[in-house]
Motif scaffolding. Structure first.
Motif, PDB file in Angstrom:
ATOM      1  N   ASN A  43       0.859  -1.181   0.000  1.00 34.83           N
ATOM      2  CA  ASN A  43       0.000   0.000   0.000  1.00 34.83           C
ATOM      3  C   ASN A  43       0.897   1.234   0.000  1.00 34.83           C
ATOM      4  O   ASN A  43       1.836   1.309   0.803  1.00 34.83           O
ATOM      5  CB  ASN A  43      -0.915  -0.001   1.232  1.00 34.83           C
ATOM      6  N   PRO A  44       0.626   2.198  -0.860  1.00 36.79           N
ATOM      7  CA  PRO A  44       1.494   3.379  -0.933  1.00 36.79           C
ATOM      8  C   PRO A  44       1.528   4.207   0.353  1.00 36.79           C
ATOM      9  O   PRO A  44       2.453   4.997   0.552  1.00 36.79           O
ATOM     10  CB  PRO A  44       0.905   4.186  -2.096  1.00 36.79           C
ATOM     11  N   LYS A  45       0.551   4.004   1.216  1.00 37.05           N
ATOM     12  CA  LYS A  45       0.542   4.739   2.484  1.00 37.05           C
ATOM     13  C   LYS A  45       1.564   4.186   3.487  1.00 37.05           C
ATOM     14  O   LYS A  45       1.998   4.890   4.376  1.00 37.05           O
ATOM     15  CB  LYS A  45      -0.848   4.659   3.142  1.00 37.05           C
ATOM     16  N   ILE A  46       1.925   2.919   3.323  1.00 32.83           N
ATOM     17  CA  ILE A  46       2.747   2.244   4.326  1.00 32.83           C
ATOM     18  C   ILE A  46       4.232   2.518   4.125  1.00 32.83           C
ATOM     19  O   ILE A  46       4.750   2.413   3.018  1.00 32.83           O
ATOM     20  CB  ILE A  46       2.494   0.724   4.306  1.00 32.83           C
ATOM     21  N   GLU A  47       4.891   2.832   5.223  1.00 35.44           N
ATOM     22  CA  GLU A  47       6.352   2.969   5.250  1.00 35.44           C
ATOM     23  C   GLU A  47       6.847   2.073   6.394  1.00 35.44           C
ATOM     24  O   GLU A  47       6.650   2.389   7.558  1.00 35.44           O
ATOM     25  CB  GLU A  47       6.755   4.427   5.486  1.00 35.44           C
ATOM     26  N   GLU A  48       7.468   0.958   6.046  1.00 38.23           N
ATOM     27  CA  GLU A  48       7.886  -0.005   7.063  1.00 38.23           C
ATOM     28  C   GLU A  48       9.324   0.210   7.510  1.00 38.23           C
ATOM     29  O   GLU A  48      10.211   0.444   6.688  1.00 38.23           O
ATOM     30  CB  GLU A  48       7.739  -1.430   6.540  1.00 38.23           C
ATOM     31  N   HIS A  49       9.531   0.060   8.806  1.00 35.30           N
ATOM     32  CA  HIS A  49      10.870   0.105   9.396  1.00 35.30           C
ATOM     33  C   HIS A  49      11.022  -1.179  10.210  1.00 35.30           C
ATOM     34  O   HIS A  49      10.461  -1.293  11.311  1.00 35.30           O
ATOM     35  CB  HIS A  49      11.033   1.336  10.281  1.00 35.30           C
ATOM     36  N   LEU A  50      11.735  -2.141   9.648  1.00 33.23           N
ATOM     37  CA  LEU A  50      11.919  -3.420  10.322  1.00 33.23           C
ATOM     38  C   LEU A  50      13.150  -3.321  11.220  1.00 33.23           C
ATOM     39  O   LEU A  50      14.286  -3.285  10.753  1.00 33.23           O
ATOM     40  CB  LEU A  50      12.080  -4.544   9.285  1.00 33.23           C
ATOM     41  N   ILE A  51      12.890  -3.255  12.510  1.00 34.01           N
ATOM     42  CA  ILE A  51      13.950  -2.964  13.479  1.00 34.01           C
ATOM     43  C   ILE A  51      13.813  -3.845  14.714  1.00 34.01           C
ATOM     44  O   ILE A  51      12.824  -4.545  14.889  1.00 34.01           O
ATOM     45  CB  ILE A  51      13.900  -1.473  13.912  1.00 34.01           C
ATOM     46  N   ASP A  52      14.808  -3.756  15.576  1.00 36.12           N
ATOM     47  CA  ASP A  52      14.725  -4.332  16.915  1.00 36.12           C
ATOM     48  C   ASP A  52      14.045  -3.271  17.790  1.00 36.12           C
ATOM     49  O   ASP A  52      14.624  -2.215  18.061  1.00 36.12           O
ATOM     50  CB  ASP A  52      16.129  -4.641  17.439  1.00 36.12           C
ATOM     51  N   LEU A  53      12.833  -3.543  18.223  1.00 34.81           N
ATOM     52  CA  LEU A  53      12.074  -2.548  18.983  1.00 34.81           C
ATOM     53  C   LEU A  53      12.697  -2.240  20.344  1.00 34.81           C
ATOM     54  O   LEU A  53      12.385  -1.214  20.947  1.00 34.81           O
ATOM     55  CB  LEU A  53      10.621  -3.015  19.163  1.00 34.81           C
ATOM     56  N   PHE A  54      13.568  -3.123  20.826  1.00 38.58           N
ATOM     57  CA  PHE A  54      14.288  -2.831  22.059  1.00 38.58           C
ATOM     58  C   PHE A  54      15.309  -1.708  21.851  1.00 38.58           C
ATOM     59  O   PHE A  54      15.835  -1.145  22.815  1.00 38.58           O
ATOM     60  CB  PHE A  54      15.008  -4.073  22.591  1.00 38.58           C
ATOM     61  N   GLU A  55      15.594  -1.410  20.582  1.00 39.00           N
ATOM     62  CA  GLU A  55      16.564  -0.351  20.258  1.00 39.00           C
ATOM     63  C   GLU A  55      15.865   0.768  19.467  1.00 39.00           C
ATOM     64  O   GLU A  55      16.432   1.345  18.552  1.00 39.00           O
ATOM     65  CB  GLU A  55      17.725  -0.937  19.459  1.00 39.00           C
ATOM     66  N   LEU A  56      14.651   1.067  19.847  1.00 44.08           N
ATOM     67  CA  LEU A  56      13.839   2.047  19.143  1.00 44.08           C
ATOM     68  C   LEU A  56      14.517   3.415  19.065  1.00 44.08           C
ATOM     69  O   LEU A  56      14.440   4.105  18.046  1.00 44.08           O
ATOM     70  CB  LEU A  56      12.480   2.177  19.842  1.00 44.08           C
ATOM     71  N   GLU A  57      15.204   3.793  20.110  1.00 52.83           N
ATOM     72  CA  GLU A  57      15.830   5.118  20.157  1.00 52.83           C
ATOM     73  C   GLU A  57      16.929   5.285  19.113  1.00 52.83           C
ATOM     74  O   GLU A  57      17.289   6.417  18.771  1.00 52.83           O
ATOM     75  CB  GLU A  57      16.367   5.395  21.564  1.00 52.83           C
ATOM     76  N   LYS A  58      17.455   4.190  18.601  1.00 53.67           N
ATOM     77  CA  LYS A  58      18.472   4.281  17.555  1.00 53.67           C
ATOM     78  C   LYS A  58      17.869   4.718  16.217  1.00 53.67           C
ATOM     79  O   LYS A  58      18.607   5.031  15.283  1.00 53.67           O
ATOM     80  CB  LYS A  58      19.177   2.934  17.371  1.00 53.67           C
ATOM     81  N   HIS A  59      16.542   4.745  16.152  1.00 58.67           N
ATOM     82  CA  HIS A  59      15.862   5.064  14.892  1.00 58.67           C
ATOM     83  C   HIS A  59      15.056   6.352  15.016  1.00 58.67           C
ATOM     84  O   HIS A  59      14.054   6.531  14.324  1.00 58.67           O
ATOM     85  CB  HIS A  59      14.968   3.891  14.484  1.00 58.67           C
ATOM     86  N   LYS A  60      15.517   7.235  15.874  1.00 61.57           N
ATOM     87  CA  LYS A  60      14.773   8.465  16.122  1.00 61.57           C
ATOM     88  C   LYS A  60      14.679   9.363  14.887  1.00 61.57           C
ATOM     89  O   LYS A  60      13.756  10.161  14.759  1.00 61.57           O
ATOM     90  CB  LYS A  60      15.408   9.235  17.282  1.00 61.57           C
ATOM     91  N   LYS A  61      15.616   9.224  13.960  1.00 61.87           N
ATOM     92  CA  LYS A  61      15.589  10.040  12.738  1.00 61.87           C
ATOM     93  C   LYS A  61      14.299   9.809  11.952  1.00 61.87           C
ATOM     94  O   LYS A  61      13.743  10.740  11.352  1.00 61.87           O
ATOM     95  CB  LYS A  61      16.808   9.708  11.864  1.00 61.87           C
ATOM     96  N   ASP A  62      13.830   8.573  11.951  1.00 61.05           N
ATOM     97  CA  ASP A  62      12.618   8.224  11.204  1.00 61.05           C
ATOM     98  C   ASP A  62      11.348   8.334  12.053  1.00 61.05           C
ATOM     99  O   ASP A  62      10.244   8.189  11.536  1.00 61.05           O
ATOM    100  CB  ASP A  62      12.727   6.794  10.658  1.00 61.05           C
ATOM    101  N   PHE A  63      11.524   8.577  13.328  1.00 60.48           N
ATOM    102  CA  PHE A  63      10.393   8.612  14.256  1.00 60.48           C
ATOM    103  C   PHE A  63       9.782  10.018  14.257  1.00 60.48           C
ATOM    104  O   PHE A  63       9.947  10.803  15.176  1.00 60.48           O
ATOM    105  CB  PHE A  63      10.850   8.216  15.664  1.00 60.48           C
TER     106      PHE A  63
END
Length: 217
Positions: A43-63
């Protein structure tokens, strides 16, 4: 102006229903999914980020989003180790709340549970209560904590204890006080969308009130 939403736990029972609702909702132009596995939906609306959720803060750029929906949760049957259980039910929702505060995201909606209490002697209730307490301390402008009762519906994995409980709940539901009756994941998901777009007068929202809110969906 159309909105961007983040869902944590979109592969779960309630999260998958919430995702379907937001994909159909014209108020949202992008749905960012942060999870360990793909929802396998094109779906064009979806943007997936497959990550380790225990390390969520490492992905703050996309958050970055207008709203964050946290549908993360486990059970003792699925996660018997207390440390891992706490990392999921406390750590992930709390990390998301901190990122909301840091990234100036003003709406955070998280699923907790009936009976959450940081002073409880029951590990499950205590963990949920501590999560609620520390999420609220982040002072996000629009913080909403849903406290559903036993969630009905089918999950992929077998949970014998929950299945037995649901069997008896279905029989006893008509005579159980409304506050304690089981609730469907569809009802929870619908209420989250209503709350995100209309707000609510209280931070903590109990089981029966969730059902009332969902009627406005």
């Amino acid at each position: 102006m159309k909105k961007t939403a983040i869902i944590l736990g979109a592969t779960g029972l309630t999260g998958s229903i919430l995702l379907d609702l937001l994909l159909k909702d014209t108020r949202y132009e992008k749905i960012k999914l942060f999870s360990r596995s793909s929802v396998d939906i094109s779906n064009p609306k979806i943007e997936e980020h497959l990550i380790d959720l225990f390390e969520l803060e490492k992905h703050k750029k996309d958050f970055q989003a207008d709203e964050v929906f946290c549908c993360i949760g486990t059970t003792k049957a699925k996660t018997p180790d207390n440390e891992t259980y706490r990392k999921i039910d406390y750590g992930i929702p709390f990390s998301a709340a901190k990122l909301c505060k840091e990234k100036n995201i003003n709406t955070y909606i998280v699923i907790s549970a009936m009976g959450a209490n940081p002073d409880s002697k029951v590990f499950y209730n205590k963990t949920k209560g501590e999560m609620e307490r520390d999420v609220i301390k982040q002072n996000i402008q629009n913080t909403f904590i849903l406290q559903p009762g036993l969630i009905s519906g089918e999950r992929d994995e077998k949970r014998l204890g929950e299945s037995i409980a649901k069997f008896f709940f279905n029989i006893l539901n008509p005579i159980i006080p409304k506050k304690y009756r089981s609730i469907s994941p569809e009802t929870i998901a619908k209420s989250m969308v209503v709350i995100a777009n209309q707000g609510f007068s209280h931070t903590r929202i109990e089981n029966q009130i969730i059902k009332e809110i969902a009627k406005n969906a």
